[in-house]
Design a protein around this motif. Structure first.
Motif, PDB file in Angstrom:
ATOM      1  N   UNK A 106       0.841  -1.187   0.000  1.00  0.00           N
ATOM      2  CA  UNK A 106       0.000   0.000   0.000  1.00  0.00           C
ATOM      3  C   UNK A 106       0.880   1.243   0.000  1.00  0.00           C
ATOM      4  N   UNK A 107       0.574   2.190  -0.875  1.00  0.00           N
ATOM      5  CA  UNK A 107       1.324   3.445  -0.939  1.00  0.00           C
ATOM      6  C   UNK A 107       0.365   4.617  -0.788  1.00  0.00           C
ATOM      7  N   UNK A 108       0.864   5.666  -0.178  1.00  0.00           N
ATOM      8  CA  UNK A 108       0.062   6.866   0.003  1.00  0.00           C
ATOM      9  C   UNK A 108       0.889   8.083  -0.383  1.00  0.00           C
ATOM     10  N   UNK A 109       1.830   8.477   0.454  1.00  0.00           N
ATOM     11  CA  UNK A 109       2.631   9.671   0.165  1.00  0.00           C
ATOM     12  C   UNK A 109       3.485   9.482  -1.083  1.00  0.00           C
ATOM     13  N   UNK A 110       3.885   8.252  -1.379  1.00  0.00           N
ATOM     14  CA  UNK A 110       4.690   7.988  -2.581  1.00  0.00           C
ATOM     15  C   UNK A 110       3.917   8.346  -3.856  1.00  0.00           C
ATOM     16  N   UNK A 111       2.594   8.241  -3.820  1.00  0.00           N
ATOM     17  CA  UNK A 111       1.766   8.611  -4.970  1.00  0.00           C
ATOM     18  C   UNK A 111       1.962  10.074  -5.357  1.00  0.00           C
ATOM     19  N   UNK A 112       2.220  10.908  -4.369  1.00  0.00           N
ATOM     20  CA  UNK A 112       2.368  12.340  -4.605  1.00  0.00           C
ATOM     21  C   UNK A 112       3.833  12.767  -4.636  1.00  0.00           C
ATOM     22  N   UNK A 113       4.691  12.107  -3.839  1.00  0.00           N
ATOM     23  CA  UNK A 113       6.107  12.467  -3.771  1.00  0.00           C
ATOM     24  C   UNK A 113       6.893  11.974  -4.978  1.00  0.00           C
ATOM     25  N   UNK A 114       6.597  10.754  -5.440  1.00  0.00           N
ATOM     26  CA  UNK A 114       7.346  10.173  -6.551  1.00  0.00           C
ATOM     27  C   UNK A 114       6.466   9.167  -7.301  1.00  0.00           C
ATOM     28  N   UNK A 115       5.490   9.644  -8.084  1.00  0.00           N
ATOM     29  CA  UNK A 115       4.574   8.731  -8.771  1.00  0.00           C
ATOM     30  C   UNK A 115       5.261   7.825  -9.792  1.00  0.00           C
ATOM     31  N   UNK A 116       6.424   8.220 -10.278  1.00  0.00           N
ATOM     32  CA  UNK A 116       7.138   7.394 -11.253  1.00  0.00           C
ATOM     33  C   UNK A 116       7.556   6.054 -10.646  1.00  0.00           C
ATOM     34  N   UNK A 117       7.933   6.053  -9.375  1.00  0.00           N
ATOM     35  CA  UNK A 117       8.304   4.801  -8.698  1.00  0.00           C
ATOM     36  C   UNK A 117       7.091   3.873  -8.636  1.00  0.00           C
ATOM     37  N   UNK A 118       5.919   4.441  -8.367  1.00  0.00           N
ATOM     38  CA  UNK A 118       4.691   3.635  -8.318  1.00  0.00           C
ATOM     39  C   UNK A 118       4.397   3.050  -9.693  1.00  0.00           C
ATOM     40  N   UNK A 119       4.539   3.848 -10.737  1.00  0.00           N
ATOM     41  CA  UNK A 119       4.302   3.353 -12.104  1.00  0.00           C
ATOM     42  C   UNK A 119       5.257   2.219 -12.453  1.00  0.00           C
ATOM     43  N   UNK A 120       6.527   2.361 -12.078  1.00  0.00           N
ATOM     44  CA  UNK A 120       7.515   1.304 -12.346  1.00  0.00           C
ATOM     45  C   UNK A 120       7.180   0.037 -11.560  1.00  0.00           C
ATOM     46  N   UNK A 121       6.769   0.196 -10.311  1.00  0.00           N
ATOM     47  CA  UNK A 121       6.402  -0.961  -9.495  1.00  0.00           C
ATOM     48  C   UNK A 121       5.206  -1.694 -10.097  1.00  0.00           C
ATOM     49  N   UNK A 122       4.256  -0.937 -10.623  1.00  0.00           N
ATOM     50  CA  UNK A 122       3.091  -1.553 -11.266  1.00  0.00           C
ATOM     51  C   UNK A 122       3.511  -2.331 -12.503  1.00  0.00           C
ATOM     52  N   UNK A 123       4.445  -1.779 -13.281  1.00  0.00           N
ATOM     53  CA  UNK A 123       4.941  -2.497 -14.467  1.00  0.00           C
ATOM     54  C   UNK A 123       5.618  -3.803 -14.080  1.00  0.00           C
ATOM     55  N   UNK A 124       6.366  -3.796 -12.990  1.00  0.00           N
ATOM     56  CA  UNK A 124       7.129  -4.978 -12.578  1.00  0.00           C
ATOM     57  C   UNK A 124       6.244  -6.005 -11.870  1.00  0.00           C
ATOM     58  N   UNK A 125       5.434  -5.558 -10.908  1.00  0.00           N
ATOM     59  CA  UNK A 125       4.714  -6.480 -10.029  1.00  0.00           C
ATOM     60  C   UNK A 125       3.228  -6.608 -10.332  1.00  0.00           C
TER      61      UNK A 125
END
Length: 154
Positions: free
Chosen positions: A101-120
């Protein structure tokens, strides 16, 4: 007819579990591993584990504690709190966490979330938002870091 699913959410603060009211006044309620054993006996469907101080106080993820909890649980676990990098996602999934689960990462660094979605995969990444309703205007607003930091635009 759909079956009711039981998914308790546990709040970690340091090494123990706490109960809060609006993220304030944490009261110690027990040991995470012990609680997990109880939920195993109750045959809950999934367990959600939030480290409520990790992001707001910039604390590192307690990987050893999470590993101990995961080893005790016989149900899927979702973890949230302090996740900042792809390496954090990798470690959590490697130790047996099924969702992050991510919350602040969605706003602080959304690119990391996008990469994680591509991988996992999108089914493994959960977006969690804290919503507060303003007292006077009755407008709902998004907050981060245990309700301390308001997001101006979503």
């Amino acid at each position: 007819m759909l079956r009711t699913r039981v998914i308790p959410a546990l709040l970690l603060d340091g090494q123990g579990l706490v109960k809060t009211t609006q993220f304030k006044s944490p009261v110690y309620v027990g040991d995470a591993s012990n609680s997990c054993r109880i939920y195993n006996q109750m045959e809950v469907d999934e367990l959600v584990l939030f480290d409520i101080r990790a992001s707001s106080k910039a604390l590192p993820i307690q990987f050893e504690l999470i590993q101990q909890i995961v080893s005790e649980c016989f149900m899927p676990i979702c973890y949230g709190g302090g996740v900042k990098t792809l390496e954090d996602f990798r470690k959590l999934f490697y130790m047996g966490v099924e969702k992050v689960s991510v919350s602040s990462l969605l706003f602080d660094n959304p690119q990391v979330v996008k990469e994680a979605i591509k991988i996992y995969g999108a089914q493994s990444i959960i977006a969690t938002l804290d919503i507060k309703r303003s007292r006077f205007r009755k407008v709902q607003q998004v907050y981060l870091h245990n309700g301390k930091k308001r997001i101006k635009k979503v």
